[in-house]
Design a protein around this motif. Structure first.
Motif, short mmCIF file in Angstrom:
data_model
loop_
_atom_site.label_atom_id
_atom_site.label_comp_id
_atom_site.label_asym_id
_atom_site.label_seq_id
_atom_site.Cartn_x
_atom_site.Cartn_y
_atom_site.Cartn_z
N THR A 35 -2.46 0.31 9.32
CA THR A 35 -2.63 0.94 8.01
C THR A 35 -4.10 0.92 7.64
OG1 THR A 35 -2.19 -1.18 6.92
CG2 THR A 35 -0.32 0.32 7.21
N ARG A 36 -4.43 1.61 6.56
CA ARG A 36 -5.83 1.71 6.14
C ARG A 36 -6.07 1.30 4.70
NH1 ARG A 36 -8.03 7.54 7.33
NH2 ARG A 36 -9.91 6.48 6.59
N ARG A 37 -5.07 1.41 3.84
CA ARG A 37 -5.32 1.28 2.42
C ARG A 37 -4.45 0.24 1.72
NH1 ARG A 37 -2.76 2.87 -1.79
NH2 ARG A 37 -1.25 3.99 -0.51
N ILE A 38 -3.21 0.13 2.11
CA ILE A 38 -2.25 -0.66 1.35
C ILE A 38 -2.62 -2.14 1.35
CG2 ILE A 38 -0.64 -1.13 3.26
CD1 ILE A 38 1.62 -0.35 1.18
N ASP A 67 0.91 0.92 -3.38
CA ASP A 67 -0.28 0.08 -3.34
C ASP A 67 -0.10 -1.23 -2.59
OD1 ASP A 67 -1.77 1.80 -5.22
OD2 ASP A 67 -0.32 1.06 -6.69
N GLU A 94 2.70 2.96 2.59
CA GLU A 94 1.34 3.49 2.46
C GLU A 94 1.34 5.01 2.47
OE1 GLU A 94 -2.58 1.96 4.08
OE2 GLU A 94 -2.02 3.39 5.65
N THR A 101 -8.41 -6.94 -6.95
CA THR A 101 -8.56 -6.58 -5.55
C THR A 101 -9.81 -7.26 -5.01
OG1 THR A 101 -9.90 -4.61 -5.97
CG2 THR A 101 -7.49 -4.31 -5.92
N ARG A 143 -7.82 -6.60 2.43
CA ARG A 143 -6.63 -5.95 1.86
C ARG A 143 -5.45 -6.90 1.85
NH1 ARG A 143 -4.24 -2.04 4.73
NH2 ARG A 143 -5.43 -2.34 6.64
N GLN A 183 -0.72 -1.85 -10.01
CA GLN A 183 -0.28 -1.71 -8.62
C GLN A 183 1.24 -1.58 -8.56
OE1 GLN A 183 -1.83 -5.32 -6.93
NE2 GLN A 183 -3.69 -4.32 -6.19
#
Length: 396
Positions: free
Chosen positions: A72-75, A43, A38, A349, A106, A2
């Protein structure tokens, strides 16, 4: 592996313009930086915890991180310090479990003792008890996330009888914990005991010191039966300032370095970059320097950089993120992946730990003799304070 950034949230005058951002501006800029991280493909975004000027870093990091999670969606959202010494572990358990639900897993957190001595008396604690507080408070936090009903008595807070921390961790999986320390071997020992991650934010220390701390953690991780030493979960901090031409980077960053409240008016920029991980130069120089960290800590799982400190304006910070995302991180991903042996785990994760638990295996934080679901080392059978044993080895 990451890659990400961390912020200490300092409100510092720009030495090239004489302008100091307001707290509101700094807080809004922090959100913009996280969203940009992001966007460029990083990451992790991590924030510190401070309770005093000149910082606008949140006194309660889950508030900031929950806001960012909604945008946000991913970070992965983390902390670069959650004060395990002066925060109530019950409140930590509840706040971060709530954040875990809001972010759909997340998130993780890094526990530390901070770098502001007066915070101890502000919250009724004694700085001389810093290490015992960290040990006892985490022993309780660890149980609160893993036991539905907790009976507990220790030295530093009110006893608990039949207590259930709510909400319960998402999917029954406690948040992953990193133990952060620059100088305290007892914290490396604590991380190893539980099979948690160890984050060495070595931004003010030479490589020889960081090597010693990480080596201790790896040896003790193996000693406690979590896997081989090279499977221990390690993170590193760093600092960078980049321009495509290294001379331009040095010229532009020098006034910020010279006047920084943390390290200004001390060693020269050149001395500091020789002795610490601070890298001021071209993207290629950042790539080469970062790859060199592996030479003294081994294969590791998380690399975070500090890029928004010392009064740097938001426009400049966003330009740094563009360089990281476009020119630095893609190369580092490829290079580190090629070097990493297959038996060395990736960064933990929520999804990966759940998959490992569902498959009947161990998650990436533990590889033998631990709890198959949580990745935790077995609890000691000593009194309910459950402090991790600090052996003579930590003083070496």
């Amino acid at each position: 592996m990451q890659f990400g950034i961390f912020t200490v949230g300092d409100v510092t005058t720009d030495p090239t313009t004489g302008r100091t951002p307001t707290e509101h501006e700094r807080i809004r800029a922090t959100v913009a930086i996280a969203k940009k991280a992001e966007e460029v493909g990083l990451d992790v975004f991590a924030t510190g915890e401070h309770h005093n000027p000149p910082f606008a870093a949140p006194a309660n990091p889950p508030v900031l991180l929950a806001s960012i999670a909604a945008q946000t969606r991913r970070i992965v959202l983390s902390t670069s310090t959650t004060l395990i010494t002066t925060n109530d572990p019950v409140r930590i358990a509840q706040d971060y479990a709530y954040l875990q639900h809001l972010s759909e897993g997340r998130m993780d957190l890094m526990l530390g003792r901070g770098n502001t001595g007066p915070v101890y008396p502000w919250f009724g604690k004694d700085i001389r008890e810093g290490i015992p507080l960290a040990i006892e408070n985490y022993a309780l936090l660890h149980r609160l996330w893993r036991e539905d009903v907790v009976d507990w008595q220790g030295k530093y807070r009110t006893p608990l009888q039949g207590f259930t921390s709510t909400p319960r961790p998402l999917d029954g999986m406690p948040p992953f914990v990193w133990h952060g320390s620059i100088r305290s071997p007892e914290i490396a020992e604590q991380a190893a005991y539980y099979g948690d991650g160890f984050f060495s934010n070595h931004i003010f220390w030479p490589a020889s010191h960081t090597k010693q701390m990480v080596s201790l953690y790896r040896r003790r991780f193996e000693h406690y039966g979590h896997g081989s030493a090279d499977q221990a979960i390690v993170g590193l901090g760093g600092q960078v300032f980049m321009r495509r031409n290294s001379q331009d980077a040095v010229r532009e960053f020098r006034p910020f370095f010279d006047n920084a409240p943390v390290y200004g008016h001390g060693p020269s920029l050149e001395e500091f970059t020789r002795q610490t991980p601070l890298t001021v130069g071209s993207p290629q120089e950042v790539i080469e320097r970062t790859l060199g960290f592996r030479d003294y800590v081994g294969d590791y799982q998380r690399q975070l950089w500090l890029i928004d400190h010392a009064g740097l304006p938001l426009k400049t910070v966003l330009e740094q993120l563009d360089l990281l995302g476009e020119e630095v991180v893609p190369v580092l991903r490829k290079e580190f992946a090629a070097l990493k042996p297959a038996h060395v785990p990736d960064a933990p994760t929520h999804a990966a730990r759940l998959a490992a638990a569902a498959g009947g295996g161990h998650d990436t934080t533990v590889h033998a003799d631990g709890d198959d679901v949580t990745g935790a080392s077995p609890e000691p059978t000593t009194p309910s304070t459950s402090t991790a044993p600090i052996t003579p080895e930590v003083t070496k």
